[in-house]
Scaffold this active site. Structure first.
Site, PDB file in Angstrom:
ATOM      1  CG  ASP A  52      -2.629   8.908   7.774  1.00 39.13           C
ATOM      2  OD1 ASP A  52      -1.825   9.360   7.376  1.00 39.13           O
ATOM      3  OD2 ASP A  52      -2.440   7.464   8.276  1.00 39.13           O
ATOM      4  CD  GLN A  87       5.028   7.156   1.261  1.00 39.76           C
ATOM      5  OE1 GLN A  87       4.072   7.889  -0.593  1.00 39.76           O
ATOM      6  NE2 GLN A  87       4.860   5.618   1.335  1.00 39.76           N
ATOM      7  CE1 TYR A 101      -0.168   5.761  14.056  1.00 39.38           C
ATOM      8  CE2 TYR A 101       0.259   7.363  12.820  1.00 39.38           C
ATOM      9  CZ  TYR A 101       0.682   7.148  13.876  1.00 39.38           C
ATOM     10  OH  TYR A 101       1.236   7.603  15.255  1.00 39.38           O
ATOM     11  CG  ASP A 154      -1.910  -0.768   0.936  1.00 36.08           C
ATOM     12  OD1 ASP A 154      -2.555  -1.643   0.352  1.00 36.08           O
ATOM     13  OD2 ASP A 154      -3.154  -0.550   1.969  1.00 36.08           O
ATOM     14  N   GLY A 155       1.870   1.155   0.543  1.00 38.28           N
ATOM     15  CA  GLY A 155       2.656   1.988   0.579  1.00 38.28           C
ATOM     16  C   GLY A 155       3.388   2.747  -1.092  1.00 38.28           C
ATOM     17  CB  SER A 160      -2.933   1.520  14.959  1.00 35.75           C
ATOM     18  OG  SER A 160      -2.992   1.049  13.855  1.00 35.75           O
TER      19      SER A 160
END
Length: 297
Positions: free
Chosen positions: A146, A246, A188, A71-72, A191
């Site tokens: 995000d 990133q 994220y 996914d990154g 989490s």
């Protein structure tokens, strides 16, 4: 359905990526399609004999972009390709793969079906962030998942003010704040205790990170809302703002961060049988550990 003839391929080095790339290119070349590789893929495949293009230019010449990775990898590609409106398809070589939902073993069948016009197309919006200091913009970025403001140091809280559409919401001491799209709600934000939002929702979630006030909870607002965060002068740290983990912009006390929806959307291609809820069951293990009911036999 669109018929794809010029295919861009994006990827980066990783476990099994070269093998998957070779398998994908064999399929594309067997169909006599025009294939364009980005710089990183070209470096992984010496003597390939195909066209090479910088990633930022691929959306101008290709009518489908295939991303091989996790996914990154797709997040990074999305930020550079969205303005060209090029549809993106993901082949998963990562872990969860909420965005890259074709497994390497299904390339011939699933990618082949997409090339035959059997697919569904989703539009996902991105967030645009800008940081102002003394009224001047000192940094900007965009995010598919995000935008995160955090203290930047382990075990050290920061203080900030939050506004939505110009209205004061609260002043908070916490580890930071996550502002996420529906796409990012399974990343994220999840989490940190944020809500899972269906990708079709036009909404933004605001999720506190370990707030000092236990009553502070996630808030879901309209997708066209403007989020403003003010880094309070009381901070002794320079909190970073990150986009999809990133892109990093370092702020200072007194800086103002604006987060808004971008006008351009990512066009995400899925296999025809794609289901968001099935992805959640698979990736998040929903119901995986439920005991079997006793039989009445």
């Amino acid at each position: 359905m669109e018929q794809f003839r010029n295919i861009g391929v994006i990827g980066r080095e990783g476990n099994g990526v070269v093998e998957t790339l070779n398998r994908l290119l064999t399929l594309l070349e067997s169909r006599q399609l025009t294939v364009v590789l980005d710089d990183s893929v070209s470096a992984l495949l010496p003597d390939h004999g195909l066209r090479v293009s910088p990633r930022r230019m691929m959306g101008e010449t290709c009518d489908l972009i295939i991303v091989v990775g996790g996914d990154g990898s797709l997040l990074g590609a999305a930020r550079s390709l969205t303005r060209h409106n090029a549809p993106v398809l993901g082949v998963n070589r990562g872990r969860l793969g909420f965005l890259t939902d074709i497994s390497p073993g299904e390339i011939e069948t699933q990618v082949g079906a997409v090339l035959d016009g059997e697919y569904v197309l989703e539009k996902r919006f991105l967030l645009d962030v800008e940081v102002l200091r003394g009224g001047e913009r000192i940094g900007r970025g965009d995010a598919l998942n995000d935008v995160v403001l955090n203290s930047g140091t382990s075990g050290h809280m920061m203080e900030f003010e939050l506004y939505v559409d110009g209205e004061f919401v609260y002043r908070q001491r916490s580890d930071g704040l996550i502002v996420c799209t529906p796409t990012g709600s399974t990343a994220y934000s999840l989490s940190a205790g944020g809500p899972i939002m269906h990708p079709r929702l036009d909404a933004i979630a605001i999720v506190p990170m370990f707030p000092h006030t236990l009553s502070s909870r996630p808030i879901v607002i309209g997708g066209n809302s403007e989020v403003k965060m003010v880094v309070c002068d009381s901070n002794v740290v320079n909190p970073p703002v990150t986009c999809d983990g990133q892109v990093k912009i370092t702020t200072q006390p007194g800086d103002i961060i604006y987060v808004r929806k971008k006008p351009h959307k990512l066009r995400l291609v899925h296999p025809i049988d794609h289901s968001f809820y099935a992805s959640c069951r698979d990736k998040l293990g929903w119901g995986a550990h439920l005991p079997l009911e006793d039989s009445d036999d």
